[in-house]
Design a protein around this motif. Sequence first.
Motif, short mmCIF file in Angstrom:
data_model
loop_
_atom_site.label_atom_id
_atom_site.label_comp_id
_atom_site.label_asym_id
_atom_site.label_seq_id
_atom_site.Cartn_x
_atom_site.Cartn_y
_atom_site.Cartn_z
N HIS A 1 20.07 -15.80 0.33
CA HIS A 1 20.00 -17.21 -0.12
C HIS A 1 20.65 -18.02 0.90
CE1 HIS A 1 18.55 -15.06 -3.64
NE2 HIS A 1 17.44 -15.90 -3.42
N ASN A 2 21.72 -17.43 1.62
CA ASN A 2 22.74 -18.10 2.17
C ASN A 2 23.38 -17.31 2.96
OD1 ASN A 2 24.84 -16.96 0.79
ND2 ASN A 2 24.13 -18.29 -1.03
N VAL A 3 24.57 -17.66 3.72
CA VAL A 3 25.13 -16.77 4.98
C VAL A 3 25.97 -15.92 4.23
CG1 VAL A 3 26.83 -17.03 6.53
CG2 VAL A 3 25.09 -18.70 6.71
N LYS A 4 26.58 -16.20 3.17
CA LYS A 4 27.62 -15.25 2.46
C LYS A 4 26.56 -14.20 1.83
CE LYS A 4 30.83 -15.10 -1.45
NZ LYS A 4 31.21 -15.95 -2.55
N GLU A 5 25.71 -14.44 1.21
CA GLU A 5 24.81 -13.37 0.98
C GLU A 5 24.06 -12.51 1.85
OE1 GLU A 5 23.23 -15.44 -3.42
OE2 GLU A 5 21.79 -14.76 -1.72
N ILE B 1 22.10 -18.58 9.24
CA ILE B 1 22.23 -17.24 9.45
C ILE B 1 22.10 -16.69 10.71
CG2 ILE B 1 21.24 -14.77 8.71
CD1 ILE B 1 20.54 -15.88 6.18
N ARG B 2 21.59 -17.26 11.51
CA ARG B 2 21.50 -16.61 12.95
C ARG B 2 22.45 -17.33 13.86
NH1 ARG B 2 18.76 -12.17 12.08
NH2 ARG B 2 16.30 -12.35 12.58
N ALA B 3 22.95 -18.30 13.47
CA ALA B 3 23.99 -19.13 14.01
C ALA B 3 25.38 -18.31 13.96
CB ALA B 3 24.08 -20.52 13.58
N LYS B 4 25.50 -17.64 12.55
CA LYS B 4 26.66 -16.85 12.35
C LYS B 4 26.68 -15.36 13.12
CE LYS B 4 29.01 -19.87 10.03
NZ LYS B 4 30.15 -20.50 10.61
N GLY B 5 25.78 -15.09 13.89
CA GLY B 5 25.61 -13.97 14.60
C GLY B 5 25.18 -12.68 13.73
N ILE B 6 24.25 -13.01 12.78
CA ILE B 6 23.70 -11.87 11.87
C ILE B 6 22.41 -11.97 12.26
CG2 ILE B 6 23.07 -11.30 9.70
CD1 ILE B 6 25.12 -13.43 8.43
N HIS B 7 22.11 -10.79 12.85
CA HIS B 7 20.88 -10.47 13.63
C HIS B 7 19.92 -9.39 13.07
CE1 HIS B 7 22.07 -13.35 16.70
NE2 HIS B 7 23.00 -12.73 16.96
N ALA C 1 12.77 -21.00 13.47
CA ALA C 1 14.02 -20.79 12.85
C ALA C 1 14.73 -19.36 12.94
CB ALA C 1 14.03 -21.20 11.29
N GLY C 2 13.90 -18.39 13.61
CA GLY C 2 14.73 -17.23 13.86
C GLY C 2 14.25 -15.80 13.04
N ALA C 3 13.10 -16.07 12.32
CA ALA C 3 12.52 -14.83 11.74
C ALA C 3 11.91 -14.13 12.41
CB ALA C 3 11.56 -15.48 10.46
#
Length: 214
Positions: free
Chosen positions: A113-117, A155-161, A181-183
Amino acid sequence: MTLRECLKLYFVMGTQNCERSPALVLEEALSGGVTMFQFREKGVSCLKGKPIIELALELQHLCQKYSVPFIINDDVELALLLDADGVHIGQEDESIKGVREKIKDKILGVSAHNVKEARLALESGADYLGVGPMFYTTTKIDCRIVKGPKVIESIRAKGIHLPLVGIGGIHPGNVNEVMEAGADGVAVISAISKRPEQTRSLFQSVQDSLLQSM
């Protein structure tokens, strides 16, 4: 197909989501273009014991007929018993690392639900993410606060691909927002379980969005 391609149109369903036979709904959905299926049997009136195994086997055979990955929500024991293609877990379920150890090289999906998860899921061995809710939905009574497609962007902006799908309140008219959005695709429950005839237009909306991004 690669996992990313399998996530284009991800159908999630259990008996609690169907007004007709789950097998009939799934077959119509598969013939309409569903590329991945998750058996999610949860809730007060959900099946247990022998009946859940029998239904899971019936749905698994349909997925095999259409060469579509068959994923089981949360129930690792059932997934191993049936030799399912993978397991999907939420934040309140068993630990990601624990499930990864049990299912070995099967597909592991994790709700985020967020970048951390999302980052924890990546580091713990997830193969893909289910991110949401994208829009308001009545399907899940314990639904989180709607943050929309911006969560995928962050999530994508933090480099999680990692491959990921957006889920929650998705219909043909808002697929493009999620994809932009990057899905890699969209996951739906009621949009298909209540209206299987809508599958083709959902699949076409994903395809159109992918073509526009090329």
